[in-house]
Design an enzyme around this catalytic site. Structure first.
Site, mmCIF file in Angstrom:
data_model
loop_
_atom_site.group_PDB
_atom_site.id
_atom_site.type_symbol
_atom_site.label_atom_id
_atom_site.label_comp_id
_atom_site.label_asym_id
_atom_site.label_seq_id
_atom_site.Cartn_x
_atom_site.Cartn_y
_atom_site.Cartn_z
ATOM 1 N N CYS A 225 7.342 27.657 22.577
ATOM 2 C CA CYS A 225 7.250 28.919 21.830
ATOM 3 C C CYS A 225 5.886 29.600 21.984
ATOM 4 O O CYS A 225 5.801 30.808 22.216
ATOM 5 C CB CYS A 225 7.544 28.675 20.355
ATOM 6 S SG CYS A 225 6.814 27.167 19.707
ATOM 7 N N GLN B 134 -0.048 28.015 14.244
ATOM 8 C CA GLN B 134 1.399 27.882 14.413
ATOM 9 C C GLN B 134 2.136 27.676 13.089
ATOM 10 O O GLN B 134 1.702 26.934 12.216
ATOM 11 C CB GLN B 134 1.695 26.737 15.388
ATOM 12 C CG GLN B 134 1.182 27.072 16.779
ATOM 13 C CD GLN B 134 1.486 26.034 17.842
ATOM 14 O OE1 GLN B 134 0.621 25.732 18.639
ATOM 15 N NE2 GLN B 134 2.696 25.488 17.884
ATOM 16 N N ARG C 144 -1.529 23.878 13.042
ATOM 17 C CA ARG C 144 -0.414 24.285 12.175
ATOM 18 C C ARG C 144 -0.992 24.950 10.928
ATOM 19 O O ARG C 144 -1.918 24.424 10.310
ATOM 20 C CB ARG C 144 0.376 23.037 11.761
ATOM 21 C CG ARG C 144 1.640 23.348 10.990
ATOM 22 C CD ARG C 144 2.790 23.794 11.851
ATOM 23 N NE ARG C 144 3.239 22.763 12.769
ATOM 24 C CZ ARG C 144 3.934 23.003 13.872
ATOM 25 N NH1 ARG C 144 4.263 24.233 14.206
ATOM 26 N NH2 ARG C 144 4.297 22.013 14.661
ATOM 27 N N GLY D 61 8.068 25.835 13.765
ATOM 28 C CA GLY D 61 7.939 25.089 15.020
ATOM 29 C C GLY D 61 8.117 23.596 14.823
ATOM 30 O O GLY D 61 8.444 22.858 15.748
ATOM 31 N N SER E 115 29.461 16.335 15.296
ATOM 32 C CA SER E 115 29.951 15.656 14.088
ATOM 33 C C SER E 115 31.279 16.200 13.554
ATOM 34 O O SER E 115 31.941 15.533 12.779
ATOM 35 C CB SER E 115 28.896 15.776 12.985
ATOM 36 O OG SER E 115 28.628 17.140 12.746
ATOM 37 N N HIS F 62 4.227 32.440 15.050
ATOM 38 C CA HIS F 62 3.030 31.812 15.600
ATOM 39 C C HIS F 62 2.009 32.895 15.959
ATOM 40 O O HIS F 62 2.376 33.962 16.465
ATOM 41 C CB HIS F 62 3.364 31.067 16.895
ATOM 42 C CG HIS F 62 4.073 29.756 16.693
ATOM 43 N ND1 HIS F 62 4.413 29.249 15.471
ATOM 44 C CD2 HIS F 62 4.489 28.831 17.602
ATOM 45 C CE1 HIS F 62 5.006 28.076 15.629
ATOM 46 N NE2 HIS F 62 5.073 27.804 16.919
ATOM 47 N N GLY G 206 22.291 24.862 14.141
ATOM 48 C CA GLY G 206 20.921 24.499 13.772
ATOM 49 C C GLY G 206 20.077 25.767 13.612
ATOM 50 O O GLY G 206 20.596 26.887 13.687
ATOM 51 N N MET G 207 18.788 25.587 13.461
ATOM 52 C CA MET G 207 17.936 26.754 13.186
ATOM 53 C C MET G 207 17.878 27.703 14.395
ATOM 54 O O MET G 207 18.161 28.895 14.270
ATOM 55 C CB MET G 207 16.534 26.283 12.789
ATOM 56 C CG MET G 207 15.666 27.409 12.308
ATOM 57 S SD MET G 207 14.292 26.818 11.332
ATOM 58 C CE MET G 207 13.436 25.759 12.466
ATOM 59 N N PRO H 56 -7.269 37.295 -14.987
ATOM 60 C CA PRO H 56 -8.485 37.690 -14.248
ATOM 61 C C PRO H 56 -9.762 37.157 -14.894
ATOM 62 O O PRO H 56 -10.794 37.074 -14.228
ATOM 63 C CB PRO H 56 -8.461 39.213 -14.279
ATOM 64 C CG PRO H 56 -7.216 39.618 -14.966
ATOM 65 C CD PRO H 56 -6.527 38.427 -15.522
HETATM 66 N N1 HSE Z 1 6.180 22.785 19.510
HETATM 67 C C1 HSE Z 1 6.235 23.994 18.800
HETATM 68 C C2 HSE Z 1 5.594 23.860 17.438
HETATM 69 C C3 HSE Z 1 7.636 24.481 18.597
HETATM 70 O O1 HSE Z 1 5.459 22.715 16.994
HETATM 71 O O2 HSE Z 1 5.245 24.855 16.832
HETATM 72 C C4 HSE Z 1 8.541 24.343 19.771
HETATM 73 O O3 HSE Z 1 8.217 25.143 20.862
#
Ligand code: HSE
Length: 368
Positions: free
Chosen positions: A134, A161, A266, A165, A37, A273, A10-11, A192
């Site tokens: 995080c 953030q 976000r 995340g 899997s 972040h 995963g990431m 421009p």
């Molecule tokens: N909850 C955090 C976010 C990521 O949504 O940025 C996990 O720590």
């Protein structure tokens, strides 16, 4: 020592593997890779030849491990962890997910900040070591020293953030949104002499339009922002905001919790972040002393002088992503009085925000 890895593709898991390979961690133990899997398939070669994937739901196979590192996510932890313990497994559970973070018998790991808490835990037979939220980890990597010296009476953290995340799909969605904005009017954007309000109207129509890809975020992020992260909890906060208070105090092992609160937002960064901190200090400490403490705190923190040139160069997601740097800047006293200080900090959400504390916990466990 036998260490099992769940969710290594995963990431966060991929970032962890990458860092472990880079640091040569795999030479210190015998790794086994688990998959939910693809059991029986080929696992990664981490330097000792081909490996075969074991079944991540096989409690017996998992129980053969001395430690398990999970980046598989909270649902996996909820399902597998209790079964493992019920089966009598006494190994170390090292987890990036939040599921077990606030349990009494678990420790949130961030060793440059709380090595003493971790070492005490190991001495006292604690078996669960969980990576922190995080935003909390990144904030403490930057300014933990101010807490540890008893200089913080209360603090607000207003966050900015990144998409990471929220997950890999969200990162893709952010870029698709960016592309849609560009496609709205490339000729107007690059000319421009174009009528700026016409460009704005086209961009706004795209962002607010029904074709803008928002399936994952539930709202536009590129060209906008989302002042809500995670689910609501009591008192008007979101859970992300609550974690700032709960986890910071737990990581520091504070008997008397320090009030920490703020809004989590976000924004359209990919994987770093940022946060703006307002601190009410317990006493009036000169700015150069505050800067000195932060500068000396650990080898990753980078003190950024409070001027435009350095701020633009060093204090942004663009300057930090993909690195372990934790810049802290914009430090200055506020108009409210000499005990009020503000600052800004940035960190990579997938490195110090997720994978790195987990990686380092493995090394601590191995005593290497
Ligand atoms: N909850 C955090 C976010 C990521 O949504 O940025 C996990 O720590």
């Amino acid at each position: 020592m036998k260490i099992g890895f769940c969710g290594y593709r995963g990431m966060v898991g991929s970032v962890l593997m990458d860092r472990m390979l880079k640091e040569g961690d795999f030479k210190y133990f015998e790794p086994t890779f688990f998959s939910t899997s693809q059991a029986g398939g080929a696992g990664p070669d981490v330097g000792n030849g081909a490996t075969v994937l074991e079944n991540a739901k096989d409690i017996k196979a998992l129980s053969a491990m001395d430690a398990i590192v999970s980046c598989q996510g909270g649902d996996f932890t909820k399902e597998i962890y209790p079964q493992l313990r019920q089966a009598g497994w006494k190994g170390y559970w090292i987890d990036a997910a939040s599921t077990r973070r606030m349990e009494k018998d678990s420790i949130i790991v961030l060793d440059p900040v709380n090595m003493d808490v971790i070492k005490n835990g190991l001495k006292n037979g604690i078996k669960d070591y969980i990576g922190g939220n995080c935003t909390v980890s990144l904030m403490l990597m930057g300014i933990g020293v101010l807490f540890q010296k008893g200089l913080i009476e209360w603090m607000t953290s207003m966050t900015y953030q990144a998409a990471s995340g929220a997950g890999a799909k969200n990162m893709r969605e952010l870029v698709c949104q960016m592309g849609a904005v560009w496609n709205a009017a490339p000729e107007l954007a690059t000319n421009p002499a174009s009528a700026i309000l016409e460009l704005d109207r086209k961009v706004q129509a795209t962002i607010a339009g029904s074709d803008y890809p928002t399936a994952n975020f539930g709202a536009p992020l590129a060209g906008s922002l989302i002042p809500w992260i995670d689910v609501p909890v009591d008192g008007g906060q979101t859970r992300e905001e609550w974690k700032g208070f709960a986890e910071t105090n737990k990581i520091l092992g504070n008997d008397k919790p320090i009030p920490i609160d703020g809004l989590c937002v976000r924004i359209g960064a990919m994987r770093s972040h940022s946060q703006a901190l307002t601190i009410k200090m317990t006493k009036d400490v000169p700015v150069d002393e505050i800067e000195g403490m932060i500068r000396e705190y650990n080898e990753w923190v980078q003190l950024v002088p409070n001027n435009k040139e350095d701020t633009l160069k060093y204090l942004s997601p663009a300057a930090v992503s993909g690195t372990l740097k934790i810049p802290v800047g914009r430090i200055h006293k506020m108009r409210m009085g000499p005990e009020y200080v503000t600052m800004f900090t940035v960190g990579d959400q997938l490195l110090w925000g997720a994978a790195e504390p987990i990686r380092r916990m493995v090394r601590i466990l191995l005593d290497k």
